[in-house]
Design an enzyme around this catalytic site. Sequence first.
Site, PDB file in Angstrom:
ATOM      1  N   CYS A  98       6.591  11.004  28.391  1.00  0.00           N
ATOM      2  CA  CYS A  98       7.123  12.327  28.712  1.00  0.00           C
ATOM      3  C   CYS A  98       7.175  12.555  30.229  1.00  0.00           C
ATOM      4  O   CYS A  98       6.138  12.693  30.870  1.00  0.00           O
ATOM      5  CB  CYS A  98       6.254  13.393  28.027  1.00  0.00           C
ATOM      6  SG  CYS A  98       6.629  15.087  28.493  1.00  0.00           S
ATOM      7  N   CYS A 119       5.622  15.863  31.422  1.00  0.00           N
ATOM      8  CA  CYS A 119       4.158  15.788  31.292  1.00  0.00           C
ATOM      9  C   CYS A 119       3.553  15.105  32.513  1.00  0.00           C
ATOM     10  O   CYS A 119       2.536  15.554  33.051  1.00  0.00           O
ATOM     11  CB  CYS A 119       3.769  15.020  30.035  1.00  0.00           C
ATOM     12  SG  CYS A 119       4.396  15.730  28.496  1.00  0.00           S
TER      13      CYS A 119
END
Length: 112
Positions: free
Chosen positions: A33, A36
Site C-alpha cells: 500500500c 500506507c
Amino acid sequence: MPGKIFHMKNRGELANFVKTNDYVIIKIGAEWCGPCKRIQPTVDKLFKQMPDNVHLVMVDADEGDIAAALRVKVLPTFLNYIKGDMQDVYATGDEESVLKFFQSTLNWTTKD
C-alpha cells in the site's frame, strides 16, 4: 513517552488487548500500500507525542482476520478504542486527517 507498538493478526487477541488497555490506536495497512508507506513517518512522529498509556497496534490487512472482522475497505484505516469502545475511524492516508485522528485520541486521554 508513548506506549508500546504491537503487531497483531488475530481478532481475538486484538479484542482482548482492547479490553485490557484504555487507549488503543489501530493502524491497518499493507506492505504493498503506497499511501500506507507514505503516511508511516507521520504516524511514527505523532505516536511518539502520545502519552505512555496510549498503545499502537499495527495490522497488515493481508495477514490474519482483523481487517475482515473490522470490515476495512480502505487502506490505511485508523481506529481508536477508548476504554473498550471504538470512537473514531479514519480511512485515509491524508496527513491532515491523520493529524486530526491523533489529536482526537489525545483529547480522549485528557478527559479523565
